[in-house]
Design a protein around this motif. Structure first.
Motif, PDB file in Angstrom:
ATOM      1  N   PRO A 118       0.846  -1.199   0.000  1.00 33.30           N
ATOM      2  CA  PRO A 118       0.000   0.000   0.000  1.00 33.30           C
ATOM      3  C   PRO A 118       0.878   1.244   0.000  1.00 33.30           C
ATOM      4  CG  PRO A 118      -0.732  -1.577   1.656  1.00 33.30           C
ATOM      5  CD  PRO A 118       0.588  -2.079   1.153  1.00 33.30           C
ATOM      6  N   ALA A 119       0.472   2.260  -0.787  1.00 35.68           N
ATOM      7  CA  ALA A 119       1.284   3.466  -0.930  1.00 35.68           C
ATOM      8  C   ALA A 119       0.558   4.686  -0.378  1.00 35.68           C
ATOM      9  CB  ALA A 119       1.626   3.693  -2.392  1.00 35.68           C
ATOM     10  N   ILE A 120       1.338   5.599   0.173  1.00 36.02           N
ATOM     11  CA  ILE A 120       0.819   6.892   0.609  1.00 36.02           C
ATOM     12  C   ILE A 120       1.067   7.881  -0.522  1.00 36.02           C
ATOM     13  CG2 ILE A 120       1.126   8.768   2.277  1.00 36.02           C
ATOM     14  CD1 ILE A 120       1.909   6.638   4.315  1.00 36.02           C
ATOM     15  N   PRO A 121       0.063   8.594  -0.990  1.00 38.09           N
ATOM     16  CA  PRO A 121       0.214   9.415  -2.197  1.00 38.09           C
ATOM     17  C   PRO A 121       0.950  10.736  -1.944  1.00 38.09           C
ATOM     18  CG  PRO A 121      -1.981   9.670  -1.306  1.00 38.09           C
ATOM     19  CD  PRO A 121      -1.314   8.618  -0.469  1.00 38.09           C
ATOM     20  N   PRO A 122       1.620  11.245  -2.978  1.00 37.27           N
ATOM     21  CA  PRO A 122       2.172  12.604  -2.884  1.00 37.27           C
ATOM     22  C   PRO A 122       1.034  13.619  -2.974  1.00 37.27           C
ATOM     23  CG  PRO A 122       2.539  11.708  -5.080  1.00 37.27           C
ATOM     24  CD  PRO A 122       1.957  10.603  -4.258  1.00 37.27           C
ATOM     25  N   VAL A 123       1.067  14.631  -2.128  1.00 37.31           N
ATOM     26  CA  VAL A 123      -0.005  15.636  -2.128  1.00 37.31           C
ATOM     27  C   VAL A 123       0.490  17.018  -2.525  1.00 37.31           C
ATOM     28  CG1 VAL A 123      -1.393  14.413  -0.412  1.00 37.31           C
ATOM     29  CG2 VAL A 123       0.350  16.058   0.353  1.00 37.31           C
ATOM     30  N   ASP A 124       1.807  17.212  -2.523  1.00 34.47           N
ATOM     31  CA  ASP A 124       2.361  18.496  -2.922  1.00 34.47           C
ATOM     32  C   ASP A 124       3.810  18.286  -3.333  1.00 34.47           C
ATOM     33  OD1 ASP A 124       2.475  21.173  -3.461  1.00 34.47           O
ATOM     34  OD2 ASP A 124       2.579  21.821  -1.366  1.00 34.47           O
ATOM     35  N   TYR A 125       4.289  19.117  -4.249  1.00 29.26           N
ATOM     36  CA  TYR A 125       5.665  18.995  -4.725  1.00 29.26           C
ATOM     37  C   TYR A 125       6.085  20.275  -5.416  1.00 29.26           C
ATOM     38  CZ  TYR A 125       2.823  17.790  -8.775  1.00 29.26           C
ATOM     39  OH  TYR A 125       1.862  17.798  -9.747  1.00 29.26           O
ATOM     40  N   GLY A 126       7.384  20.439  -5.541  1.00 26.80           N
ATOM     41  CA  GLY A 126       7.948  21.592  -6.225  1.00 26.80           C
ATOM     42  C   GLY A 126       9.347  21.242  -6.695  1.00 26.80           C
ATOM     43  N   ALA A 127      10.107  22.259  -7.096  1.00 29.17           N
ATOM     44  CA  ALA A 127      11.456  22.015  -7.596  1.00 29.17           C
ATOM     45  C   ALA A 127      12.392  21.492  -6.520  1.00 29.17           C
ATOM     46  CB  ALA A 127      12.020  23.309  -8.194  1.00 29.17           C
ATOM     47  N   ASN A 128      12.084  21.797  -5.262  1.00 26.92           N
ATOM     48  CA  ASN A 128      13.003  21.407  -4.189  1.00 26.92           C
ATOM     49  C   ASN A 128      12.328  20.701  -3.018  1.00 26.92           C
ATOM     50  OD1 ASN A 128      11.588  23.579  -3.212  1.00 26.92           O
ATOM     51  ND2 ASN A 128      13.383  24.667  -2.414  1.00 26.92           N
ATOM     52  N   PHE A 129      11.153  20.117  -3.242  1.00 32.06           N
ATOM     53  CA  PHE A 129      10.514  19.383  -2.143  1.00 32.06           C
ATOM     54  C   PHE A 129       9.427  18.456  -2.690  1.00 32.06           C
ATOM     55  CE2 PHE A 129       7.308  22.542  -2.882  1.00 32.06           C
ATOM     56  CZ  PHE A 129       6.121  21.975  -2.453  1.00 32.06           C
ATOM     57  N   ILE A 130       9.050  17.507  -1.843  1.00 29.30           N
ATOM     58  CA  ILE A 130       7.883  16.674  -2.115  1.00 29.30           C
ATOM     59  C   ILE A 130       7.267  16.275  -0.785  1.00 29.30           C
ATOM     60  CG2 ILE A 130       9.154  14.484  -2.210  1.00 29.30           C
ATOM     61  CD1 ILE A 130       7.234  13.702  -4.550  1.00 29.30           C
ATOM     62  N   THR A 131       5.949  16.201  -0.741  1.00 22.41           N
ATOM     63  CA  THR A 131       5.225  15.853   0.476  1.00 22.41           C
ATOM     64  C   THR A 131       4.264  14.699   0.202  1.00 22.41           C
ATOM     65  OG1 THR A 131       5.315  18.130   1.279  1.00 22.41           O
ATOM     66  CG2 THR A 131       3.672  16.695   2.283  1.00 22.41           C
ATOM     67  N   PHE A 132       4.303  13.717   1.088  1.00 25.59           N
ATOM     68  CA  PHE A 132       3.370  12.583   1.027  1.00 25.59           C
ATOM     69  C   PHE A 132       2.483  12.645   2.265  1.00 25.59           C
ATOM     70  CE2 PHE A 132       7.157  11.393  -1.263  1.00 25.59           C
ATOM     71  CZ  PHE A 132       6.700  10.715  -2.387  1.00 25.59           C
ATOM     72  N   GLU A 133       1.203  12.312   2.081  1.00 30.41           N
ATOM     73  CA  GLU A 133       0.299  12.377   3.227  1.00 30.41           C
ATOM     74  C   GLU A 133      -0.845  11.380   3.078  1.00 30.41           C
ATOM     75  OE1 GLU A 133      -2.510  15.801   5.047  1.00 30.41           O
ATOM     76  OE2 GLU A 133      -0.405  16.360   4.720  1.00 30.41           O
ATOM     77  N   GLY A 134      -1.139  10.669   4.174  1.00 26.54           N
ATOM     78  CA  GLY A 134      -2.226   9.707   4.201  1.00 26.54           C
ATOM     79  C   GLY A 134      -2.060   8.756   5.359  1.00 26.54           C
ATOM     80  N   ASN A 135      -3.158   8.118   5.785  1.00 27.97           N
ATOM     81  CA  ASN A 135      -3.110   7.168   6.903  1.00 27.97           C
ATOM     82  C   ASN A 135      -2.482   7.779   8.157  1.00 27.97           C
ATOM     83  OD1 ASN A 135      -3.247   5.532   4.357  1.00 27.97           O
ATOM     84  ND2 ASN A 135      -3.403   3.851   5.819  1.00 27.97           N
ATOM     85  N   SER A 136      -2.739   9.066   8.383  1.00 27.98           N
ATOM     86  CA  SER A 136      -2.188   9.801   9.533  1.00 27.98           C
ATOM     87  C   SER A 136      -0.667   9.910   9.485  1.00 27.98           C
ATOM     88  CB  SER A 136      -2.609   9.134  10.857  1.00 27.98           C
ATOM     89  OG  SER A 136      -4.024   9.133  10.980  1.00 27.98           O
ATOM     90  N   ILE A 137      -0.099   9.746   8.290  1.00 25.19           N
ATOM     91  CA  ILE A 137       1.351   9.819   8.093  1.00 25.19           C
ATOM     92  C   ILE A 137       1.660  10.979   7.147  1.00 25.19           C
ATOM     93  CG2 ILE A 137       3.376   8.636   7.151  1.00 25.19           C
ATOM     94  CD1 ILE A 137       1.928   5.983   7.871  1.00 25.19           C
ATOM     95  N   THR A 138       2.649  11.787   7.509  1.00 25.34           N
ATOM     96  CA  THR A 138       3.125  12.864   6.643  1.00 25.34           C
ATOM     97  C   THR A 138       4.639  12.758   6.500  1.00 25.34           C
ATOM     98  OG1 THR A 138       1.344  14.351   7.340  1.00 25.34           O
ATOM     99  CG2 THR A 138       3.264  15.357   6.287  1.00 25.34           C
ATOM    100  N   VAL A 139       5.113  12.798   5.264  1.00 23.28           N
ATOM    101  CA  VAL A 139       6.546  12.743   4.974  1.00 23.28           C
ATOM    102  C   VAL A 139       6.911  13.932   4.102  1.00 23.28           C
ATOM    103  CG1 VAL A 139       8.408  11.461   3.846  1.00 23.28           C
ATOM    104  CG2 VAL A 139       6.661  10.231   5.154  1.00 23.28           C
ATOM    105  N   ASN A 140       7.933  14.674   4.500  1.00 23.21           N
ATOM    106  CA  ASN A 140       8.448  15.800   3.720  1.00 23.21           C
ATOM    107  C   ASN A 140       9.930  15.573   3.413  1.00 23.21           C
ATOM    108  OD1 ASN A 140       6.269  18.002   3.612  1.00 23.21           O
ATOM    109  ND2 ASN A 140       6.307  17.484   5.783  1.00 23.21           N
TER     110      ASN A 140
END
Length: 214
Positions: free
Chosen positions: A64-86
């Protein structure tokens, strides 16, 4: 005859110098690679997404994968299942680091005394500046040592239709105890991939392989 031997010596010396100019050793150890993983359960799960594990992927179920919810030239953010990764990048300033070189062309092979990943052999322009993670209200401490030698991060790419995509991902083990943060990044030749493994809300280890997609 003496002239011939001198000519041969000069030719050999020039060839060695040319090799020194165009080639350089890879000092990076393979001990952190997928093939060296001793934990069979973790290795089987990493095999479901890592490129270094293509030969072992047969009959592996996708995690199971947590989807990316935001991104730019110098970052990416994943969020779901009460988990956030930057994951964030920052510029690399060589003047603030000890640079180790090899050969007359001064190929960059060490930064601050360590072999590194990303633009190996040349001076990188960007580094992975931070990897942060929260699970619910808890912050998972990912040490700087887990990404301090990782450079030239790639957050997104455009597919053949121009849509923005990413090779990176965050994956959950079936029991949800283990979380895998995965990145596929640039090298001068080929790419390297890194997986940070989080288990029971604690950083466990990383898996790094270079020479991918040459």
């Amino acid at each position: 005859m003496k002239f011939v031997w001198c000519l041969l010596f000069m030719c050999c010396s020039m060839q060695i110098m040319a090799q020194d100019d165009n080639t350089y050793p890879d000092y990076r150890k393979k001990t952190e690679g997928y093939a060296r993983m001793a934990e069979k359960d973790l290795k089987a799960e990493v095999a479901s997404f890592a490129l270094a594990a293509l030969e072992d992927r047969l009959n592996k179920t996708a995690l199971p994968a947590i989807p990316p919810v935001d991104y730019g030239a110098n970052f990416i953010t994943f969020e779901g299942n009460s988990i956030t990764v930057n994951i964030k990048a920052g510029p690399f300033d060589p003047s603030k680091h000890k640079i180790g070189t090899y050969g007359e062309k001064k190929h960059v092979v060490r930064i601050d005394g360590r072999p590194y990943y990303g633009s190996y052999g040349t001076m990188p322009n960007y580094k992975i500046a931070s990897v942060t993670m929260t699970i619910g209200k808890d912050t998972v401490q990912i040490p700087a040592e887990a990404y301090a030698d990782l450079y030239s991060p790639v957050f997104t790419y455009n597919d053949e239709k121009g849509a923005v995509r990413t090779y990176n991902g965050v994956y959950l083990s079936p029991d949800k105890r283990t979380i895998y943060i995965y990145m596929l990044n640039q090298e001068t030749i080929g790419s390297y991939e890194v997986t940070w493994i989080i288990q029971d809300k604690k950083y466990l280890r990383r898996v790094v392989d270079s020479g991918i997609l040459k």
